[in-house]
Design an enzyme around this catalytic site. Sequence first.
Site, PDB file in Angstrom:
ATOM      1  N   LYS A   1       0.875  -1.313   0.035  1.00 52.03           N
ATOM      2  CA  LYS A   1      -0.083  -0.043  -0.101  1.00 52.03           C
ATOM      3  C   LYS A   1       0.735   1.311  -0.139  1.00 52.03           C
ATOM      4  CE  LYS A   1      -2.039   0.003   4.072  1.00 52.03           C
ATOM      5  NZ  LYS A   1      -1.559  -1.472   4.618  1.00 52.03           N
TER       6      LYS A   1
ATOM      7  N   ARG B   1      -9.386   1.725   9.404  1.00 48.57           N
ATOM      8  CA  ARG B   1      -8.999   0.282   9.953  1.00 48.57           C
ATOM      9  C   ARG B   1      -9.987  -0.442  10.410  1.00 48.57           C
ATOM     10  NH1 ARG B   1      -3.366   0.819   9.598  1.00 48.57           N
ATOM     11  NH2 ARG B   1      -2.215  -1.131   9.927  1.00 48.57           N
TER      12      ARG B   1
ATOM     13  N   ARG C   1      11.846  -7.036   4.300  1.00 49.68           N
ATOM     14  CA  ARG C   1      11.626  -5.605   4.453  1.00 49.68           C
ATOM     15  C   ARG C   1      12.277  -5.104   5.623  1.00 49.68           C
ATOM     16  NH1 ARG C   1       5.945  -2.779   4.630  1.00 49.68           N
ATOM     17  NH2 ARG C   1       5.870  -3.211   6.790  1.00 49.68           N
TER      18      ARG C   1
ATOM     19  N   ARG D   1      11.120  -2.119  12.284  1.00 50.76           N
ATOM     20  CA  ARG D   1      10.187  -1.383  13.190  1.00 50.76           C
ATOM     21  C   ARG D   1       9.674  -2.237  14.452  1.00 50.76           C
ATOM     22  NH1 ARG D   1       5.507  -0.381   8.945  1.00 50.76           N
ATOM     23  NH2 ARG D   1       4.213  -1.319  10.662  1.00 50.76           N
TER      24      ARG D   1
ATOM     25  N   ARG E   1      -0.893  -8.189  13.725  1.00 49.20           N
ATOM     26  CA  ARG E   1      -1.290  -7.372  12.923  1.00 49.20           C
ATOM     27  C   ARG E   1      -2.159  -7.989  11.979  1.00 49.20           C
ATOM     28  NH1 ARG E   1       4.469  -5.443  11.675  1.00 49.20           N
ATOM     29  NH2 ARG E   1       3.524  -4.536   9.954  1.00 49.20           N
TER      30      ARG E   1
HETATM   31  P1  ADP Z   1       1.104  -1.898   8.384  1.00 52.72           P
HETATM   32  O1  ADP Z   1      -0.224  -1.764   7.452  1.00 52.72           O
HETATM   33  O2  ADP Z   1       2.377  -2.492   7.817  1.00 52.72           O
HETATM   34  O3  ADP Z   1       0.775  -2.700   9.628  1.00 52.72           O
HETATM   35  P2  ADP Z   1       1.011   0.926   9.366  1.00 52.72           P
HETATM   36  O4  ADP Z   1       2.030   1.582   9.384  1.00 52.72           O
HETATM   37  O5  ADP Z   1      -0.185   1.321   8.592  1.00 52.72           O
HETATM   38  O6  ADP Z   1       1.355  -0.579   9.068  1.00 52.72           O
HETATM   39  O7  ADP Z   1       0.386   0.927  10.857  1.00 52.72           O
HETATM   40  C1  ADP Z   1       1.345   0.466  11.912  1.00 52.72           C
HETATM   41  C2  ADP Z   1       0.432   0.500  13.209  1.00 52.72           C
HETATM   42  O8  ADP Z   1       0.225   1.731  13.407  1.00 52.72           O
HETATM   43  C3  ADP Z   1      -0.520  -0.373  13.343  1.00 52.72           C
HETATM   44  O9  ADP Z   1      -0.551  -1.671  13.757  1.00 52.72           O
HETATM   45  C4  ADP Z   1      -1.583   0.171  14.490  1.00 52.72           C
HETATM   46  O10 ADP Z   1      -0.893   0.033  15.688  1.00 52.72           O
HETATM   47  C5  ADP Z   1      -1.090   1.811  14.264  1.00 52.72           C
HETATM   48  N1  ADP Z   1      -2.202   2.439  13.345  1.00 52.72           N
HETATM   49  C6  ADP Z   1      -1.815   3.101  12.144  1.00 52.72           C
HETATM   50  N2  ADP Z   1      -3.104   3.139  11.512  1.00 52.72           N
HETATM   51  C7  ADP Z   1      -4.148   3.142  12.318  1.00 52.72           C
HETATM   52  C8  ADP Z   1      -5.497   3.227  12.298  1.00 52.72           C
HETATM   53  N3  ADP Z   1      -6.166   4.023  11.337  1.00 52.72           N
HETATM   54  N4  ADP Z   1      -6.215   2.953  13.458  1.00 52.72           N
HETATM   55  C9  ADP Z   1      -5.735   2.526  14.450  1.00 52.72           C
HETATM   56  N5  ADP Z   1      -4.331   2.102  14.662  1.00 52.72           N
HETATM   57  C10 ADP Z   1      -3.473   2.615  13.581  1.00 52.72           C
END
Ligand code: ADP
Length: 189
Positions: free
Chosen positions: A13, A88, A127, A136, A147
Amino acid sequence: MKLIFLGPPGAGKGTQAQRIEEAFSLRQLSTGDMLRAAVAAETEVGLLAKDIMARGDLVPDEVVVGIIADRIDQPDCANGFILDGFPRNLAQAQALDAMLLEKNIALDAVIELAVDSEVLIGRILKRAAESVSGPRADDTEEALQHRLQVYEQQTAPVADFYAGKGILRTLDGMQEMDEVTSQIKAALR
Ligand code: ADP
Protein backbone atom coordinates in the site's frame (compact mmCIF):
# COMPACT_ATOMS: atom_id res chain seq x y z
CA MET A 1 -9.21 12.88 -6.20
CA LYS A 2 -9.98 11.42 -2.78
CA LEU A 3 -8.84 7.85 -2.33
CA ILE A 4 -8.45 5.14 0.27
CA PHE A 5 -5.83 2.40 -0.07
CA LEU A 6 -6.76 -0.79 1.74
CA GLY A 7 -4.72 -3.92 2.20
CA PRO A 8 -3.02 -6.08 4.80
CA PRO A 9 0.43 -5.30 6.22
CA GLY A 10 2.97 -6.04 3.50
CA ALA A 11 0.52 -5.64 0.61
CA GLY A 12 2.52 -2.75 -0.80
CA LYS A 13 0.00 0.00 0.00
CA GLY A 14 2.61 2.50 1.08
CA THR A 15 4.77 2.09 -2.03
CA GLN A 16 1.79 2.28 -4.37
CA ALA A 17 0.31 5.24 -2.49
CA GLN A 18 3.60 7.14 -2.97
CA ARG A 19 3.57 6.47 -6.69
CA ILE A 20 -0.06 7.52 -7.11
CA GLU A 21 0.52 10.55 -4.89
CA GLU A 22 3.16 11.73 -7.31
CA ALA A 23 1.35 10.78 -10.53
CA PHE A 24 -1.87 12.57 -9.55
CA SER A 25 -0.47 15.35 -7.31
CA LEU A 26 -2.28 14.07 -4.25
CA ARG A 27 -1.21 13.95 -0.64
CA GLN A 28 -0.55 10.55 0.95
CA LEU A 29 -1.79 10.46 4.52
CA SER A 30 -0.40 7.41 6.30
CA THR A 31 -1.69 7.12 9.86
CA GLY A 32 1.07 4.58 10.56
CA ASP A 33 3.77 7.08 9.48
CA MET A 34 2.15 9.89 11.45
CA LEU A 35 1.89 7.73 14.55
CA ARG A 36 5.52 6.55 14.22
CA ALA A 37 6.58 10.22 13.96
CA ALA A 38 4.58 10.96 17.12
CA VAL A 39 6.24 8.03 18.93
CA ALA A 40 9.70 9.25 17.86
CA ALA A 41 8.92 12.82 18.97
CA GLU A 42 7.48 11.51 22.25
CA THR A 43 4.34 13.63 21.93
CA GLU A 44 1.28 12.87 24.04
CA VAL A 45 -0.21 10.80 21.20
CA GLY A 46 3.14 9.07 20.70
CA LEU A 47 3.44 8.07 24.34
CA LEU A 48 -0.07 6.66 24.25
CA ALA A 49 0.46 4.81 20.95
CA LYS A 50 3.95 3.35 21.50
CA ASP A 51 3.18 0.07 23.29
CA ILE A 52 -0.11 -0.48 21.45
CA MET A 53 1.69 -0.26 18.11
CA ALA A 54 4.61 -2.41 19.20
CA ARG A 55 2.26 -5.31 19.91
CA GLY A 56 0.31 -4.78 16.69
CA ASP A 57 -2.98 -3.57 18.15
CA LEU A 58 -4.97 -0.59 16.90
CA VAL A 59 -4.57 2.75 18.66
CA PRO A 60 -7.92 4.19 19.86
CA ASP A 61 -10.29 5.33 17.11
CA GLU A 62 -10.66 8.87 18.48
CA VAL A 63 -6.90 9.40 18.18
CA VAL A 64 -6.62 8.46 14.49
CA VAL A 65 -9.96 10.04 13.57
CA GLY A 66 -8.73 13.29 15.15
CA ILE A 67 -5.43 13.11 13.25
CA ILE A 68 -7.18 12.60 9.91
CA ALA A 69 -9.82 15.28 10.57
CA ASP A 70 -7.03 17.83 11.14
CA ARG A 71 -4.94 16.69 8.22
CA ILE A 72 -7.50 16.70 5.40
CA ASP A 73 -8.29 20.35 6.12
CA GLN A 74 -4.72 21.44 5.41
CA PRO A 75 -4.04 23.33 2.17
CA ASP A 76 -1.73 20.58 0.85
CA CYS A 77 -4.76 18.27 0.62
CA ALA A 78 -6.80 20.68 -1.49
CA ASN A 79 -6.09 18.74 -4.70
CA GLY A 80 -6.96 15.45 -3.04
CA PHE A 81 -5.53 12.80 -0.75
CA ILE A 82 -4.83 9.11 -0.35
CA LEU A 83 -5.71 7.65 3.02
CA ASP A 84 -3.19 4.89 3.68
CA GLY A 85 -3.85 2.77 6.77
CA PHE A 86 -7.12 4.51 7.61
CA PRO A 87 -9.94 3.58 8.14
CA ARG A 88 -8.93 0.32 9.81
CA ASN A 89 -12.24 -0.78 11.31
CA LEU A 90 -15.94 -0.11 10.74
CA ALA A 91 -16.17 2.54 13.45
CA GLN A 92 -13.38 4.52 11.75
CA ALA A 93 -15.06 4.11 8.36
CA GLN A 94 -18.31 5.46 9.81
CA ALA A 95 -16.53 8.35 11.50
CA LEU A 96 -14.82 9.16 8.19
CA ASP A 97 -18.18 9.08 6.40
CA ALA A 98 -19.65 11.59 8.84
CA MET A 99 -16.55 13.79 8.61
CA LEU A 100 -16.57 13.84 4.80
CA LEU A 101 -20.29 14.52 4.68
CA GLU A 102 -19.82 17.51 6.95
CA LYS A 103 -16.97 18.83 4.80
CA ASN A 104 -18.93 18.10 1.61
CA ILE A 105 -16.20 15.80 0.26
CA ALA A 106 -16.93 12.63 -1.74
CA LEU A 107 -14.57 9.66 -1.99
CA ASP A 108 -13.70 8.71 -5.56
CA ALA A 109 -12.45 5.18 -5.00
CA VAL A 110 -11.21 2.65 -2.48
CA ILE A 111 -8.33 0.62 -3.88
CA GLU A 112 -7.86 -2.74 -2.19
CA LEU A 113 -4.64 -4.70 -2.75
CA ALA A 114 -5.29 -8.39 -2.21
CA VAL A 115 -2.35 -10.60 -1.21
CA ASP A 116 -2.29 -14.17 0.12
CA SER A 117 -1.50 -14.18 3.81
CA GLU A 118 1.36 -16.71 3.42
CA VAL A 119 3.20 -14.22 1.20
CA LEU A 120 2.84 -11.31 3.61
CA ILE A 121 4.96 -12.54 6.51
CA GLY A 122 7.89 -13.28 4.22
CA ARG A 123 7.62 -9.87 2.55
CA ILE A 124 7.58 -7.97 5.84
CA LEU A 125 10.41 -9.91 7.48
CA LYS A 126 12.48 -9.29 4.34
CA ARG A 127 11.63 -5.57 4.39
CA ALA A 128 12.54 -5.39 8.09
CA ALA A 129 15.90 -7.07 7.48
CA GLU A 130 16.72 -4.69 4.61
CA SER A 131 15.53 -1.49 6.30
CA VAL A 132 18.26 1.18 6.55
CA SER A 133 16.60 2.79 9.56
CA GLY A 134 16.38 -0.59 11.33
CA PRO A 135 13.34 -2.81 11.79
CA ARG A 136 10.11 -1.39 13.17
CA ALA A 137 9.14 -2.32 16.72
CA ASP A 138 6.14 -4.22 15.30
CA ASP A 139 8.07 -6.23 12.70
CA THR A 140 8.75 -9.14 15.03
CA GLU A 141 7.13 -12.40 13.96
CA GLU A 142 4.77 -12.30 16.95
CA ALA A 143 3.55 -8.71 16.43
CA LEU A 144 3.26 -9.40 12.72
CA GLN A 145 1.00 -12.42 13.24
CA HIS A 146 -1.12 -10.24 15.46
CA ARG A 147 -1.27 -7.40 12.88
CA LEU A 148 -2.49 -9.90 10.27
CA GLN A 149 -5.12 -11.22 12.66
CA VAL A 150 -6.31 -7.69 13.47
CA TYR A 151 -6.50 -7.02 9.73
CA GLU A 152 -8.64 -10.10 9.08
CA GLN A 153 -10.98 -9.40 11.98
CA GLN A 154 -11.29 -5.62 11.94
CA THR A 155 -10.10 -4.20 8.63
CA ALA A 156 -11.39 -6.75 6.11
CA PRO A 157 -15.02 -5.72 6.89
CA VAL A 158 -14.12 -2.18 5.78
CA ALA A 159 -13.79 -3.49 2.21
CA ASP A 160 -17.37 -4.77 2.32
CA PHE A 161 -18.52 -1.42 3.65
CA TYR A 162 -17.13 0.34 0.55
CA ALA A 163 -18.23 -2.45 -1.78
CA GLY A 164 -21.73 -1.65 -0.56
CA LYS A 165 -21.21 1.94 -1.69
CA GLY A 166 -20.03 0.75 -5.11
CA ILE A 167 -16.57 2.38 -4.93
CA LEU A 168 -14.36 -0.61 -4.03
CA ARG A 169 -11.78 -1.67 -6.63
CA THR A 170 -9.95 -4.86 -5.65
CA LEU A 171 -6.67 -5.51 -7.43
CA ASP A 172 -4.19 -8.38 -7.33
CA GLY A 173 -1.33 -7.16 -5.13
CA MET A 174 0.79 -10.22 -5.89
CA GLN A 175 1.78 -9.00 -9.33
CA GLU A 176 4.97 -7.05 -9.98
CA MET A 177 4.95 -3.58 -8.42
CA ASP A 178 4.91 -1.75 -11.76
CA GLU A 179 1.99 -3.86 -12.94
CA VAL A 180 0.07 -3.07 -9.76
CA THR A 181 0.76 0.65 -10.31
CA SER A 182 -0.56 0.44 -13.90
CA GLN A 183 -3.70 -1.31 -12.75
CA ILE A 184 -4.36 1.28 -10.07
CA LYS A 185 -3.95 4.06 -12.64
CA ALA A 186 -6.29 2.23 -15.01
CA ALA A 187 -8.86 1.79 -12.23
CA LEU A 188 -8.74 5.53 -11.54
CA ARG A 189 -9.30 6.59 -15.14
P1 ADP B 1 0.99 -2.00 8.47
O1 ADP B 1 -0.13 -1.77 7.51
O2 ADP B 1 2.22 -2.55 7.81
O3 ADP B 1 0.59 -2.82 9.66
P2 ADP B 1 0.93 0.83 9.35
O4 ADP B 1 2.12 1.71 9.27
O5 ADP B 1 -0.24 1.17 8.49
O6 ADP B 1 1.49 -0.62 9.05
O7 ADP B 1 0.41 0.75 10.86
C1 ADP B 1 1.27 0.42 11.93
C2 ADP B 1 0.51 0.46 13.25
O8 ADP B 1 0.04 1.80 13.51
C3 ADP B 1 -0.74 -0.39 13.35
O9 ADP B 1 -0.46 -1.74 13.66
C4 ADP B 1 -1.52 0.32 14.47
O10 ADP B 1 -0.98 0.03 15.74
C5 ADP B 1 -1.22 1.79 14.18
N1 ADP B 1 -2.23 2.38 13.28
C6 ADP B 1 -2.01 2.87 12.02
N2 ADP B 1 -3.14 3.32 11.47
C7 ADP B 1 -4.12 3.09 12.40
C8 ADP B 1 -5.53 3.31 12.44
N3 ADP B 1 -6.19 3.84 11.40
N4 ADP B 1 -6.20 2.95 13.57
C9 ADP B 1 -5.58 2.44 14.61
N5 ADP B 1 -4.26 2.18 14.64
C10 ADP B 1 -3.53 2.50 13.56
